[in-house]
Design an enzyme around this catalytic site. Structure first.
Site, PDB file in Angstrom:
ATOM      1  N   ASP A  32       0.858  -1.185   0.000  1.00 11.42           N
ATOM      2  CA  ASP A  32       0.000   0.000   0.000  1.00 11.42           C
ATOM      3  C   ASP A  32       0.892   1.232   0.000  1.00 11.42           C
ATOM      4  O   ASP A  32       2.090   1.160   0.271  1.00 11.42           O
ATOM      5  CB  ASP A  32      -0.946   0.010   1.217  1.00 11.42           C
ATOM      6  CG  ASP A  32      -2.207   0.833   0.967  1.00 11.42           C
ATOM      7  OD1 ASP A  32      -3.260   0.247   0.648  1.00 11.42           O
ATOM      8  OD2 ASP A  32      -2.128   2.091   1.063  1.00 11.42           O
ATOM      9  N   ASN A  95      -8.394   6.810 -10.410  1.00 10.70           N
ATOM     10  CA  ASN A  95      -7.938   5.420 -10.416  1.00 10.70           C
ATOM     11  C   ASN A  95      -7.092   5.064 -11.638  1.00 10.70           C
ATOM     12  O   ASN A  95      -6.206   4.209 -11.558  1.00 10.70           O
ATOM     13  CB  ASN A  95      -9.134   4.473 -10.270  1.00 10.70           C
ATOM     14  CG  ASN A  95      -9.689   4.510  -8.844  1.00 10.70           C
ATOM     15  OD1 ASN A  95      -9.135   5.199  -7.983  1.00 10.70           O
ATOM     16  ND2 ASN A  95     -10.756   3.785  -8.581  1.00 10.70           N
ATOM     17  N   SER A 119      -9.662  -2.788  -9.306  1.00 11.77           N
ATOM     18  CA  SER A 119     -10.010  -1.363  -9.187  1.00 11.77           C
ATOM     19  C   SER A 119     -11.071  -0.967 -10.218  1.00 11.77           C
ATOM     20  O   SER A 119     -11.082  -1.479 -11.336  1.00 11.77           O
ATOM     21  CB  SER A 119      -8.759  -0.502  -9.401  1.00 11.77           C
ATOM     22  OG  SER A 119      -7.678  -1.001  -8.646  1.00 11.77           O
ATOM     23  N   HIS A 175     -18.846  -4.442 -16.094  1.00 11.86           N
ATOM     24  CA  HIS A 175     -19.170  -4.453 -14.663  1.00 11.86           C
ATOM     25  C   HIS A 175     -19.863  -3.142 -14.330  1.00 11.86           C
ATOM     26  O   HIS A 175     -19.257  -2.198 -13.858  1.00 11.86           O
ATOM     27  CB  HIS A 175     -17.885  -4.609 -13.849  1.00 11.86           C
ATOM     28  CG  HIS A 175     -18.136  -4.672 -12.375  1.00 11.86           C
ATOM     29  ND1 HIS A 175     -19.052  -5.510 -11.809  1.00 11.86           N
ATOM     30  CD2 HIS A 175     -17.576  -3.985 -11.343  1.00 11.86           C
ATOM     31  CE1 HIS A 175     -19.056  -5.350 -10.503  1.00 11.86           C
ATOM     32  NE2 HIS A 175     -18.166  -4.425 -10.194  1.00 11.86           N
TER      33      HIS A 175
HETATM   34  N1  LIG Z   1     -14.148  -5.227  -9.543  1.00  9.89           N
HETATM   35  C1  LIG Z   1     -15.024  -5.293  -8.568  1.00  9.89           C
HETATM   36  O1  LIG Z   1     -15.974  -6.085  -8.634  1.00  9.89           O
HETATM   37  C2  LIG Z   1     -14.868  -4.449  -7.348  1.00  9.89           C
HETATM   38  C3  LIG Z   1     -14.041  -3.355  -7.394  1.00  9.89           C
HETATM   39  N2  LIG Z   1     -13.851  -2.587  -6.279  1.00  9.89           N
HETATM   40  C4  LIG Z   1     -12.904  -1.488  -6.410  1.00  9.89           C
HETATM   41  O2  LIG Z   1     -11.700  -1.851  -5.741  1.00  9.89           O
HETATM   42  C5  LIG Z   1     -11.017  -0.672  -5.335  1.00  9.89           C
HETATM   43  C6  LIG Z   1     -10.605  -0.792  -3.866  1.00  9.89           C
HETATM   44  O3  LIG Z   1     -11.738  -0.791  -3.039  1.00  9.89           O
HETATM   45  P1  LIG Z   1     -11.560  -0.821  -1.438  1.00  9.89           P
HETATM   46  O4  LIG Z   1     -10.551  -1.835  -1.071  1.00  9.89           O
HETATM   47  O5  LIG Z   1     -12.905  -0.908  -0.859  1.00  9.89           O
HETATM   48  O6  LIG Z   1     -10.962   0.630  -1.174  1.00  9.89           O
HETATM   49  P2  LIG Z   1     -10.073   1.090   0.083  1.00  9.89           P
HETATM   50  O7  LIG Z   1     -10.091   2.576   0.086  1.00  9.89           O
HETATM   51  O8  LIG Z   1     -10.487   0.349   1.294  1.00  9.89           O
HETATM   52  O9  LIG Z   1      -8.613   0.579  -0.315  1.00  9.89           O
HETATM   53  C7  LIG Z   1      -7.883   1.093  -1.382  1.00  9.89           C
HETATM   54  C8  LIG Z   1      -6.430   1.099  -0.966  1.00  9.89           C
HETATM   55  O10 LIG Z   1      -5.636   1.481  -2.102  1.00  9.89           O
HETATM   56  C9  LIG Z   1      -4.541   2.184  -1.556  1.00  9.89           C
HETATM   57  N3  LIG Z   1      -3.848   2.927  -2.605  1.00  9.89           N
HETATM   58  C10 LIG Z   1      -4.213   4.089  -3.208  1.00  9.89           C
HETATM   59  N4  LIG Z   1      -3.288   4.438  -4.099  1.00  9.89           N
HETATM   60  C11 LIG Z   1      -2.315   3.509  -4.085  1.00  9.89           C
HETATM   61  C12 LIG Z   1      -1.100   3.321  -4.785  1.00  9.89           C
HETATM   62  N5  LIG Z   1      -0.687   4.192  -5.716  1.00  9.89           N
HETATM   63  N6  LIG Z   1      -0.357   2.238  -4.493  1.00  9.89           N
HETATM   64  C13 LIG Z   1      -0.759   1.346  -3.557  1.00  9.89           C
HETATM   65  N7  LIG Z   1      -1.891   1.475  -2.863  1.00  9.89           N
HETATM   66  C14 LIG Z   1      -2.666   2.548  -3.116  1.00  9.89           C
HETATM   67  C15 LIG Z   1      -5.154   3.069  -0.492  1.00  9.89           C
HETATM   68  O11 LIG Z   1      -4.175   3.571   0.402  1.00  9.89           O
HETATM   69  C16 LIG Z   1      -6.127   2.104   0.153  1.00  9.89           C
HETATM   70  O12 LIG Z   1      -5.554   1.431   1.260  1.00  9.89           O
HETATM   71  C17 LIG Z   1     -11.975   0.491  -5.631  1.00  9.89           C
HETATM   72  O13 LIG Z   1     -11.626   1.101  -6.838  1.00  9.89           O
HETATM   73  C18 LIG Z   1     -13.318  -0.206  -5.738  1.00  9.89           C
HETATM   74  O14 LIG Z   1     -14.226   0.531  -6.537  1.00  9.89           O
HETATM   75  C19 LIG Z   1     -14.465  -2.874  -5.097  1.00  9.89           C
HETATM   76  C20 LIG Z   1     -15.317  -3.935  -5.010  1.00  9.89           C
HETATM   77  C21 LIG Z   1     -15.627  -4.776  -6.141  1.00  9.89           C
HETATM   78  O1  LIG Z   2     -20.100  -1.091  -6.404  1.00 11.46           O
HETATM   79  C1  LIG Z   2     -18.905  -0.723  -6.348  1.00 11.46           C
HETATM   80  O2  LIG Z   2     -18.515   0.435  -6.493  1.00 11.46           O
HETATM   81  C2  LIG Z   2     -17.876  -1.791  -6.101  1.00 11.46           C
HETATM   82  C3  LIG Z   2     -18.131  -2.875  -7.033  1.00 11.46           C
HETATM   83  O3  LIG Z   2     -17.715  -2.833  -8.164  1.00 11.46           O
HETATM   84  C4  LIG Z   2     -19.084  -3.891  -6.608  1.00 11.46           C
HETATM   85  O4  LIG Z   2     -19.265  -4.139  -5.410  1.00 11.46           O
HETATM   86  O5  LIG Z   2     -19.686  -4.494  -7.504  1.00 11.46           O
END
Ligand SMILES: NC(=O)C1=CN([C@@H]2O[C@H](COP(=O)(O)OP(=O)(O)OC[C@H]3O[C@@H](n4cnc5c(N)ncnc54)[C@H](O)[C@@H]3O)[C@@H](O)[C@H]2O)C=CC1
Ligand SMILES: O=C([O-])CC(=O)C(=O)O
EC number: 1.1.1.37
Length: 310
Positions: A32, A95, A119, A175
Site C-alpha cells: 500500500d 484510479n 479497481s 461491470h
Molecule cells: N471489480 C469489482 O468487482 C470491485 C471493485 N472494487 C474497487 O476496488 C477498489 C478498492 O476498493 P476498497 O478496497 O474498498 O478501497 P479502500 O479505500 O479500502 O482501499 C484502497 C487502498 O488502495 C490504496 N492505494 C491508493 N493508491 C495507491 C497506490 N498508488 N499504491 C498502492 N496502494 C494505493 C489506499 O491507500 C487504500 O488502502 C476500488 O476502486 C473499488 O471501486 C471494489 C469492489 C468490487
Molecule cells: O459497487 C462498487 O462500487 C464496487 C463494485 O464494483 C461492486 O461491489 O460491484
C-alpha cells in the site's frame, strides 16, 4: 507460489486473508502507499495463522516493489472506492493514474506475472493495465463476473430456499448497470431456473443483481469487500493451481462475439497461463443486443481514458 496484492484496503486485505487462510499461495505480499497499513494488516493475518491453522507467509510493504519480485500473480485493488451517489465511472480520473503507476512497478519486478485487476471502473482499469503492461491480453484480466454471478446466485438461493452451491450461472458484459445476466444459462442442481421461478421474480432478481454493488454502497457508505476479495482470490487460485476453472472474466475481446475493440466480461477457462480460452456462447438476438449495449457503454468510458492521454 508468490502472490502480490496491491492496495491493503478493504478488498485487498480481504483477498490477502483468503489467499492465506485457504493456503492458495505460500507467500502473499501486501503493498500500500499508506505508511504502515500493509505491514500492519499482513502482520495481523500472520498472527491469525496459529488460530486458523495455515502457514502462508504474509508480508506487508509500503510502496517497496522490490519485495514483490517474481510474483506469479498480482492482484491490483489500489484506488478509490465509490461513495453513495457516485457511479463506478466517476472514479476513472483518480484510479487510472493509480492503476497506471502501480502496473509500471508490478511489471518491472514481475515480468512473468498474471495480473488480476479489481479497481474500478473495472473494464476500463483492465484496459489501463493492459496498455501499461504491454502483456498479452491473456495475462491481464479483470475480476467482476465472479462477483456479479455470486450476487445473482445468492439472490436466487434465497428466493428458492436452496443452497447457493447448487446454482450455476453465467453473467456477461461490463461491470456496471449494463451487465448481462443470462437466465437461459442458469441452472439449479441441473434444472433450468425458468422451471423453478416465475418470470416476474426472476426479472426482479436480475435487476437487483445489476445494481448489487450500488445496494451495498448505499448501505455502508463505501463499496463491498468480502465477496469481491474472495472472488479475486478464487481467480488467483484457478491460475496458481492450474485448475482450468470456467468463470466470467473481463478480457480484451479479439473478435469473439463479433467485438474486437472492448474489454468485457465473458466466460473463459482460467489456468496457469491466465485466460487459456474464451468461450463463445451462442447468444440469441436479445442477449446479443444486451451485450452490444454493454459494449457501447464500456467503449464510452474507454474513450474518456483515451482522451485523457493516460
Ligand atoms: N471489480 C469489482 O468487482 C470491485 C471493485 N472494487 C474497487 O476496488 C477498489 C478498492 O476498493 P476498497 O478496497 O474498498 O478501497 P479502500 O479505500 O479500502 O482501499 C484502497 C487502498 O488502495 C490504496 N492505494 C491508493 N493508491 C495507491 C497506490 N498508488 N499504491 C498502492 N496502494 C494505493 C489506499 O491507500 C487504500 O488502502 C476500488 O476502486 C473499488 O471501486 C471494489 C469492489 C468490487
Ligand atoms: O459497487 C462498487 O462500487 C464496487 C463494485 O464494483 C461492486 O461491489 O460491484
Amino acid at each position: 507460489m508468490k502472490v502480490t496484492v496491491v492496495g491493503a484496503g478493504n478488498v485487498g486485505a480481504t483477498c490477502a486473508d483468503v489467499l492465506a487462510y485457504r493456503e492458495i499461495a505460500n507467500e502473499v505480499i501486501l503493498v500500500d502507499i499508506k505508511e504502515g497499513v500493509a505491514e500492519g494488516k499482513a502482520l495481523d493475518i500472520w498472527q491469525k495463522a496459529p488460530i486458523n491453522l495455515y502457514d502462508t507467509r504474509t508480508v506487508g510493504v509500503t510502496n517497496d516493489y522490490s519485495k514483490t519480485a517474481d510474483s506469479d500473480v498480482v492482484v491490483i485493488t489500489s484506488g478509490l472506492p465509490r461513495k453513495p451517489g457516485m457511479t463506478r465511472d466517476d472514479l476513472i480520473e483518480t484510479n487510472a493514474g493509480i492503476v497506471k503507476s502501480v502496473t509500471e512497478q508490478v511489471v518491472k519486478y514481475s515480468p512473468e506475472a498474471k495480473i488480476v485487476i479489481v479497481s474500478n471502473p473495472l473494464d476500463v482499469m483492465t484496459y489501463q493495465a493492459h496498455l501499461t503492461s504491454k502483456f498479452p491480453r491473456t495475462k491481464v484480466m479483470g475480476m467482476a463476473g465472479i462477483l456479479d454471478t455470486a450476487r445473482y446466485r445468492a439472490f436466487l438461493a434465497e428466493e428458492l430456499n436452496v443452497s447457493p452451491k447448487d446454482i450455476q450461472a453465467v453473467l456477461m458484459g461490463g461491470h456496471g448497470d449494463t451487465m448481462v445476466p443470462l437466465p437461459r444459462y442458469t441452472t439449479v442442481g441441473g434444472i433450468p431456473v425458468t422451471e423453478l421461478i416465475d418470470a416476474e421474480k426472476l426479472d426482479a432478481i436480475i435487476e437487483r443483481t445489476k445494481f448489487g454493488g450500488g445496494e451495498l454502497v448505499k448501505l455502508m457508505g463505501t463499496s463491498a469487500w468480502y465477496a469481491p476479495g474472495s472472488a479475486a482470490a478464487q481467480m488467483v487460485e484457478a491460475i496458481i493451481k492450474d485448475q482450468k476453472r470456467v468463470f466470467p472474466v473481463c478480457i480484451k475481446l479479439d473478435g469473439e462475439y463479433g467485438i474486437d475493440d472492448c474489454y468485457l466480461g465473458v466466460p473463459v477457462v482460467l489456468g496457469k497461463n491466465g485466460v487459456e480460452k474464451v468461450i463463445e456462447l451462442q447468444l440469441n438476438d436479445e442477449e446479443k443486443e444486451l451485450l452490444l449495449e454493454s459494449r457501447k457503454h464500456v467503449r464510452e468510458v474507454m474513450e474518456v481514458l483515451e482522451k485523457s492521454g493516460k
